[in-house]
Write a protein that holds these residues in place. Structure first.
Motif, short mmCIF file in Angstrom:
data_model
loop_
_atom_site.label_atom_id
_atom_site.label_comp_id
_atom_site.label_asym_id
_atom_site.label_seq_id
_atom_site.Cartn_x
_atom_site.Cartn_y
_atom_site.Cartn_z
N CYS A 1 1.66 -11.57 1.12
CA CYS A 1 1.70 -10.76 2.26
C CYS A 1 2.46 -11.36 3.25
O CYS A 1 2.89 -10.96 4.37
N LEU B 1 -2.40 -7.26 6.70
CA LEU B 1 -3.59 -7.85 5.85
C LEU B 1 -3.24 -8.91 5.22
O LEU B 1 -2.21 -9.17 4.53
N CYS B 2 -4.32 -9.90 5.02
CA CYS B 2 -4.23 -11.09 4.15
C CYS B 2 -5.45 -11.21 3.27
O CYS B 2 -6.47 -11.46 3.80
N ARG B 3 -5.47 -10.81 1.98
CA ARG B 3 -6.60 -10.75 1.22
C ARG B 3 -7.05 -12.11 1.02
O ARG B 3 -8.31 -12.57 0.40
N CYS B 4 -6.30 -13.24 1.06
CA CYS B 4 -6.74 -14.55 0.94
C CYS B 4 -7.24 -15.05 2.27
O CYS B 4 -8.11 -16.22 2.07
N CYS C 1 0.84 -0.98 0.11
CA CYS C 1 -0.04 -0.09 -0.08
C CYS C 1 0.79 1.26 0.00
O CYS C 1 0.49 2.28 -0.42
N CYS D 1 -0.89 -2.06 5.30
CA CYS D 1 -1.04 -3.47 4.94
C CYS D 1 -0.11 -4.41 5.49
O CYS D 1 -0.45 -5.54 5.81
#
Lengths: 153, 210
Positions: A99, A130-133, A38, A43
């Motif tokens: 990440c 953050l982990c978007r998965c 980011c 993040c």
């Protein structure tokens, strides 16, 4: 010329003092474990250790880091796998993986400070990564496993 | 967590402060008014301006209570809310128990010119001591607190002014509050005006509103 230690090696860089550490690591030194996510510390993908503390490398200016000791995922295990890295493999934590280097560096810093964290400690400490998965459940399991392994040694 | 594990981080800010070079900036308080030369009414006027500063979210957001939660004022929003990312500063008030404030709020005297990035200062980012809670406190409560050495770090009136100057010499939080950069709302007035108001309030005998 700014001199600092990166993964135990003395490095000199000739860059503008306001260049973020993340840029120095990736573009000047070719150390690409820390990721750009980011750019504003929201993040955690760029997390490294500076003088033993987890720091978002996108926020640290190289001009403030003369003489600092920087540790990235590449140097974390000092030639072998750190307990956190091994736990990450054992628990198959990553999904896309982007990440995860930041997650691991933050987790290692947590265990340096708190060798037996509770779920609440982990949630509070890791909330900035953050982990978007959505691998958070496995991240927490792996941190507990690494803590237990480190307590044996 | 073993308390001893926190020790390096709890003493680190003090050690860093001691290690910093002496004042990089040439900052000095203007000559203070003679004690007794300022009327109580003038002192209360000065306090009203001080209160507007210390109760402003830019300042009060890091002077929070025993929940140790920093607050956020978002550009474009009217209402202050708890810091995002589940941030807890802990009893250490520097986040040492979990996520250190300095992980994102690095220590630097560089300008704060990036919107939405965590701001920084020349001293370690932290919550003020819990005895100095301003958030959710009334003006008279804050006034009584600021003149109470038991809660203000053992400072008399002159000590409060010296505290402001010392903080400014380090590019600390007080001058930052008046020039936070990145589009952030600033505290009312200027740093110099705030120092002058504190001097007037002190010279008037630190009167507090009822």
């Amino acid at each position: 010329m700014i001199e600092l230690s990166v993964n135990g090696e003395t490095r000199q860089v000739d860059v503008e003092p306001d260049m973020p550490l993340l840029w120095v690591l990736r573009d000047e030194l070719g150390i690409t474990g820390p990721k750009y996510g980011c750019g504003v510390a929201q993040c955690g993908a760029c997390t490294v250790h500076v003088d033993g503390m987890a720091v978002r490398a996108c926020q640290a200016r190289i001009g403030d880091l003369a003489g600092a000791e920087v540790l990235t995922i590449e140097g974390l295990g000092a030639g072998t796998l750190h307990a956190v890295q091994q736990a990450w493999i054992d628990h198959q934590v990553p999904q896309c993986g982007y990440c995860q280097t930041g997650q691991i560096m933050q987790a290692a810093a947590l265990l340096d400070m708190n060798p037996a964290p509770t779920d609440e400690d982990i949630n509070k400490t890791m909330a900035g990564n953050l982990c978007r998965c959505g691998t958070y459940v496995r991240i927490r399991e792996a941190i507990h496993a690494a803590a237990a392994k480190m307590a044996e040694n | 967590m073993k308390p001893a594990n926190l020790a390096p981080f709890l003493v680190a800010p003090l050690l860093v402060l001691l290690a910093l070079p002496l004042a990089a900036a040439d900052i000095a308080a203007p000559p203070a008014p003679e004690p007794g030369s300022v009327s109580e009414a003038e002192g209360l006027d000065a306090w009203a301006r001080i209160e507007a500063v210390v109760s402003h979210p830019r300042c009060a957001n890091c002077h929070t209570g025993p929940d140790n939660l920093p607050m956020w004022s978002i550009v474009g929003e009217d209402k202050t809310r708890p810091h995002g990312m589940n941030i807890h500063a802990g009893e250490s008030r520097i986040g040492a128990e979990t996520l250190a404030c300095q992980t994102c709020h690095v220590t630097s005297t560089a300008p704060n010119d990036v919107a939405h990035a965590p701001p920084h200062a020349g001293i370690e980012w932290q919550l003020a001591p819990v005895e100095m809670q301003w958030f959710d406190k009334t003006g008279p409560e804050i006034c009584a607190q600021l003149k109470d050495p038991e809660r203000n770090g053992g400072r008399d009136g002159d000590g409060l002014v010296e505290h402001l100057i010392h903080d400014a010499e380090k590019d600390g939080f007080v001058p930052w509050g008046f020039a936070p950069g990145g589009g952030r709302e600033k505290a009312p007035g200027t740093f110099d005006e705030h120092v002058r108001d504190v001097q007037l309030w002190v010279a008037a005998g630190q009167p507090c509103p009822q």
